[in-house]
Design an enzyme around this catalytic site. Sequence first.
Site, PDB file in Angstrom:
ATOM      1  N   SER A  30       0.827  -1.257   0.097  1.00 18.00           N
ATOM      2  CA  SER A  30       0.048  -0.037   0.054  1.00 18.00           C
ATOM      3  C   SER A  30       0.585   1.263  -0.019  1.00 18.00           C
ATOM      4  O   SER A  30       2.027   1.160   0.384  1.00 18.00           O
ATOM      5  CB  SER A  30      -0.859  -0.107   1.317  1.00 18.00           C
ATOM      6  OG  SER A  30      -1.572   1.015   1.545  1.00 18.00           O
ATOM      7  N   GLY A  31       0.221   2.261  -0.395  1.00 19.31           N
ATOM      8  CA  GLY A  31       0.757   3.680  -0.413  1.00 19.31           C
ATOM      9  C   GLY A  31       0.427   4.440   0.927  1.00 19.31           C
ATOM     10  O   GLY A  31       0.800   5.487   1.041  1.00 19.31           O
ATOM     11  N   ASP A  32      -0.357   3.834   1.796  1.00 14.40           N
ATOM     12  CA  ASP A  32      -0.687   4.341   3.100  1.00 14.40           C
ATOM     13  C   ASP A  32      -0.833   3.006   3.936  1.00 14.40           C
ATOM     14  O   ASP A  32      -0.384   1.934   3.915  1.00 14.40           O
ATOM     15  CB  ASP A  32      -2.088   5.009   2.965  1.00 14.40           C
ATOM     16  CG  ASP A  32      -2.215   6.224   3.849  1.00 14.40           C
ATOM     17  OD1 ASP A  32      -1.798   6.044   4.897  1.00 14.40           O
ATOM     18  OD2 ASP A  32      -2.659   7.345   3.427  1.00 14.40           O
ATOM     19  N   ASP A  33      -1.610   3.350   4.923  1.00 15.09           N
ATOM     20  CA  ASP A  33      -1.784   2.159   6.164  1.00 15.09           C
ATOM     21  C   ASP A  33      -2.445   0.908   5.570  1.00 15.09           C
ATOM     22  O   ASP A  33      -3.439   0.936   4.897  1.00 15.09           O
ATOM     23  CB  ASP A  33      -2.653   2.744   7.086  1.00 15.09           C
ATOM     24  CG  ASP A  33      -2.038   3.952   7.980  1.00 15.09           C
ATOM     25  OD1 ASP A  33      -0.696   4.000   7.987  1.00 15.09           O
ATOM     26  OD2 ASP A  33      -2.857   4.879   8.342  1.00 15.09           O
ATOM     27  N   SER A  81       4.775  -1.563   3.292  1.00 11.44           N
ATOM     28  CA  SER A  81       4.095   0.043   3.134  1.00 11.44           C
ATOM     29  C   SER A  81       5.369   1.107   3.846  1.00 11.44           C
ATOM     30  O   SER A  81       5.294   1.198   5.072  1.00 11.44           O
ATOM     31  CB  SER A  81       2.770   0.257   3.706  1.00 11.44           C
ATOM     32  OG  SER A  81       2.337   1.645   3.628  1.00 11.44           O
TER      33      SER A  81
END
Length: 480
Positions: free
Chosen positions: A261-264, A295
């Site tokens: 992911s690019g976030d959580d 991530s």
Amino acid sequence: MEPFLRFRTFHVTQTISAILVLGILTTLRVAECENTQILDTLQYKALTCRKHTASLAEFGAVGDGKTSNTKAFKTAIESLSKFANDGGAQLIIPPGKWLTGSFNLTSHFTLFLDKDAVILGSQEESEYPVFAPLPSYGTGRDGTGARFSSLIFGTNLTDVVITGQNGKIDGQGEIWWEKYHNDQLNNLTRPYMIEIMYSNRIQISNLTLVNSPTWFVHPVYSSDVIIQGLSILAPVDSPNTDGIDPDSCTNTRIEDCFIVSGDDCIAVKSGWDQYGINFGMPTKHLIIRRVTCISPDSATIALGSEMSGGIEDVRAEDITAINTQSGVRIKTAIGRGGFVKDIYARRMNFKTMKYVFWMTSSYNKHPDDGYDPKALPKIEGINYKDVVAENVTYSARLEGLASDPFTGICISNVNITLTEKPKALQWNCSSIAGVTSNVTPKACDFLPEKEAVECPFPEDKLPIDEVQLENCTAAAAVEP
């Protein structure tokens, strides 16, 4: 022949009976309509098996990856909704690339993706209706305006299954990320991939989800949710592509998922500042197990930052993270209010991490200026044990509020080995209280060492853990 006349009706409880019934129905269908073929039998596990079946191809859909099938999805689901009180229905997505805009699900319904099926999210804004922000947020997250509907959406539903043979849903998010970076969304929030609201008995399983415009899976204001067997993939620099975000939900089970992911990877939420406080719906009784996360700039599991309705009784175990910014991170701030309490995590394995433990009290983005600066979050009863972490830069950064310290922190049986160039201050602590036991490197003075302390982890079973899935079978009809 009208599509609804081609539904095959059969009830499945066991594989043997399913085969017998399918054989009878195949004979009947050939007699009724010789130009219909039965594909290979599809077997899967679900909350509920369905009595009626149809293929998306029967509704004029074209799986060429170019033709919009939004109308076909909507027509198919509307037609199948007639069977909600007659054993429910399942819509089979056959092999092909099925381009579509946003569509709504119905109750007592299964959306099933063949192993070679791909649902492609349209990149046309006109294919996504715009509606009001969530009441517990008061505003959109990409701007102060409304938000686009998710690709797959449902509200006020009961008994909904989205599953398959690891078929793919591709949100084609690149154009949405570019618009976000270039401030071209006209104050609107990007579509989520799957959002189910005000619903109960939800299953999302055995799928590959890629390139969502923003959050991938967002159950909100819902209960009795099972999410399992998902592969969720987005570039690690894609904006806000959270993997799974249970939001103001009760009795949720997340297990056996792989997330890049690019976030959580998992973000537990319950509303934003005064809107979340007023809505008052916590996320509670949440199980997270056997999840792997990658991530580099975000958390494996984040609690918050939108946690103003409260987060309570979260049980995470057998968690793996590789090249990820942090393990379990609590994100909050003055103005959030709410609480994060009774959090339990055990058997976590981390490799190449910036922080193993991170609690933040200065996550200060607010929906508007109407938040209450006297609304302080209550953080207490945070328990971590049996953690192994390698190649770590900081062991912990734990920052409570001077006016409202984070208390009841327990960390036991932790072995952290450091990177070749670790930070000199390994445990950066302020305004916290608790204990540690058998922790290496030694913790800060706010968490004194106590011999033979084992942090708790509940041994009782939550109701969602008692839910068993049925063995179901389906067969789709298409034109030869």
